[in-house]
Design a protein around this motif. Structure first.
Motif, PDB file in Angstrom:
ATOM      1  N   ALA A   2      42.630  45.577  52.786  1.00 22.91           N
ATOM      2  CA  ALA A   2      43.061  44.720  51.916  1.00 22.91           C
ATOM      3  C   ALA A   2      44.837  44.293  52.513  1.00 22.91           C
ATOM      4  O   ALA A   2      45.531  45.002  53.013  1.00 22.91           O
ATOM      5  CB  ALA A   2      43.700  45.468  50.419  1.00 22.91           C
ATOM      6  N   ALA A 109      32.433  43.103  48.895  1.00 20.36           N
ATOM      7  CA  ALA A 109      33.358  44.230  48.707  1.00 20.36           C
ATOM      8  C   ALA A 109      34.743  43.356  48.829  1.00 20.36           C
ATOM      9  O   ALA A 109      35.596  43.565  47.840  1.00 20.36           O
ATOM     10  CB  ALA A 109      33.351  45.147  49.807  1.00 20.36           C
ATOM     11  N   ALA A 110      35.125  42.505  49.630  1.00 22.93           N
ATOM     12  CA  ALA A 110      36.289  41.802  49.603  1.00 22.93           C
ATOM     13  C   ALA A 110      36.538  40.972  48.397  1.00 22.93           C
ATOM     14  O   ALA A 110      37.584  41.098  47.953  1.00 22.93           O
ATOM     15  CB  ALA A 110      36.283  40.885  50.890  1.00 22.93           C
ATOM     16  N   LYS A 111      35.408  40.446  47.956  1.00 19.70           N
ATOM     17  CA  LYS A 111      35.514  39.482  46.751  1.00 19.70           C
ATOM     18  C   LYS A 111      35.963  40.430  45.440  1.00 19.70           C
ATOM     19  O   LYS A 111      36.806  40.061  44.840  1.00 19.70           O
ATOM     20  CB  LYS A 111      34.354  38.497  46.408  1.00 19.70           C
ATOM     21  N   TYR A 112      35.099  41.447  45.613  1.00 21.17           N
ATOM     22  CA  TYR A 112      35.487  42.480  44.325  1.00 21.17           C
ATOM     23  C   TYR A 112      36.923  43.069  44.299  1.00 21.17           C
ATOM     24  O   TYR A 112      37.489  42.943  43.431  1.00 21.17           O
ATOM     25  CB  TYR A 112      34.240  43.661  44.356  1.00 21.17           C
ATOM     26  N   LEU A 113      37.476  43.420  45.612  1.00 21.80           N
ATOM     27  CA  LEU A 113      38.763  43.798  45.753  1.00 21.80           C
ATOM     28  C   LEU A 113      39.714  42.689  45.243  1.00 21.80           C
ATOM     29  O   LEU A 113      40.811  43.042  44.751  1.00 21.80           O
ATOM     30  CB  LEU A 113      39.035  44.184  46.994  1.00 21.80           C
ATOM     31  N   ARG A 114      39.623  41.544  45.789  1.00 20.42           N
ATOM     32  CA  ARG A 114      40.346  40.271  45.543  1.00 20.42           C
ATOM     33  C   ARG A 114      40.325  40.357  43.911  1.00 20.42           C
ATOM     34  O   ARG A 114      41.550  39.843  43.404  1.00 20.42           O
ATOM     35  CB  ARG A 114      39.512  39.098  45.838  1.00 20.42           C
ATOM     36  N   GLU A 115      39.131  40.390  43.266  1.00 21.18           N
ATOM     37  CA  GLU A 115      39.259  40.269  41.677  1.00 21.18           C
ATOM     38  C   GLU A 115      40.038  41.329  40.961  1.00 21.18           C
ATOM     39  O   GLU A 115      40.718  41.056  40.106  1.00 21.18           O
ATOM     40  CB  GLU A 115      37.784  40.297  40.998  1.00 21.18           C
ATOM     41  N   LEU A 116      39.808  42.394  41.632  1.00 19.82           N
ATOM     42  CA  LEU A 116      40.639  43.523  41.203  1.00 19.82           C
ATOM     43  C   LEU A 116      42.150  43.228  41.121  1.00 19.82           C
ATOM     44  O   LEU A 116      43.030  43.426  40.290  1.00 19.82           O
ATOM     45  CB  LEU A 116      40.251  44.967  41.872  1.00 19.82           C
ATOM     46  N   ALA A 117      42.667  42.827  42.592  1.00 22.74           N
ATOM     47  CA  ALA A 117      43.917  42.502  42.793  1.00 22.74           C
ATOM     48  C   ALA A 117      44.477  41.304  41.726  1.00 22.74           C
ATOM     49  O   ALA A 117      45.570  41.456  41.164  1.00 22.74           O
ATOM     50  CB  ALA A 117      44.065  42.173  44.224  1.00 22.74           C
ATOM     51  N   GLN A 119      43.284  40.671  38.654  1.00 21.46           N
ATOM     52  CA  GLN A 119      43.616  41.094  37.428  1.00 21.46           C
ATOM     53  C   GLN A 119      44.744  41.977  37.395  1.00 21.46           C
ATOM     54  O   GLN A 119      45.545  41.767  36.378  1.00 21.46           O
ATOM     55  CB  GLN A 119      42.574  42.257  36.987  1.00 21.46           C
TER      56      GLN A 119
END
Length: 167
Positions: A2, A109-117, A119
């Protein structure tokens, strides 16, 4: 890995742009992962980095103990090998590389981490500005969001480089 805006901006400037940053970060990650695979042959499958076709100099820099073998360099795919005869490593940078499962999973995984960030980012600003509409962070909406938080951002003394990528 990240990377947040300040890191992205600093490294992008230092490494000559987004493509250089992606290559540097990718090869750093590859190097760290290969440590645990000492005696195995390995194939690394990557998507291309911004249309780049030539990765040999970056690979040679990342793995100076080996001579990089350029197998192919082109628009569709660039392939390199290195290592001892019983411990060959091969890396492929392929256009539309997310058609391959490892790259597709990394992308997910990168897209999921981006979505969490995003949020967390939205929660921070929406808590302070209750009428603010959250953003997904894509260019057109990011401009709207940036304008709407500008006063509060200035009041909280948060520099743009902490929140926004330069490229």
């Amino acid at each position: 890995v990240a990377l947040f805006p300040q890191q992205f901006n600093d490294q992008s400037e230092q490494l000559g742009g987004k493509g250089g940053l992606l290559t540097h970060q990718t090869l750093d990650l590859v190097r760290r992962q290969l440590v645990s695979l000492e005696e195995e042959e390995v194939l690394i499958q990557c998507d291309k980095h911004g249309g780049r076709n030539h990765y040999a100099p970056a690979l040679q820099h990342a793995f100076p103990e080996f001579l990089m073998e350029v197998r192919k360099e082109g628009r569709a795919e660039s392939i390199y090998r290195w290592g001892s005869e019983n411990r060959r490593r091969e890396i492929r940078f392929t256009a539309k590389g997310d058609a391959f499962l490892p790259a597709a999973l990394a992308s997910m995984a990168a897209k999921y981490l981006r979505e969490l960030a995003m949020q967390a980012f939205n929660a921070y600003w929406c808590e302070r500005l209750p009428d603010l509409q959250p953003t997904a962070g894509y260019p057109a909406d990011a401009r709207r969001f940036k304008e709407e938080i500008a006063q509060l951002q200035a009041a909280e003394n948060i520099p743009d480089s902490t929140l926004w990528r330069n490229r």
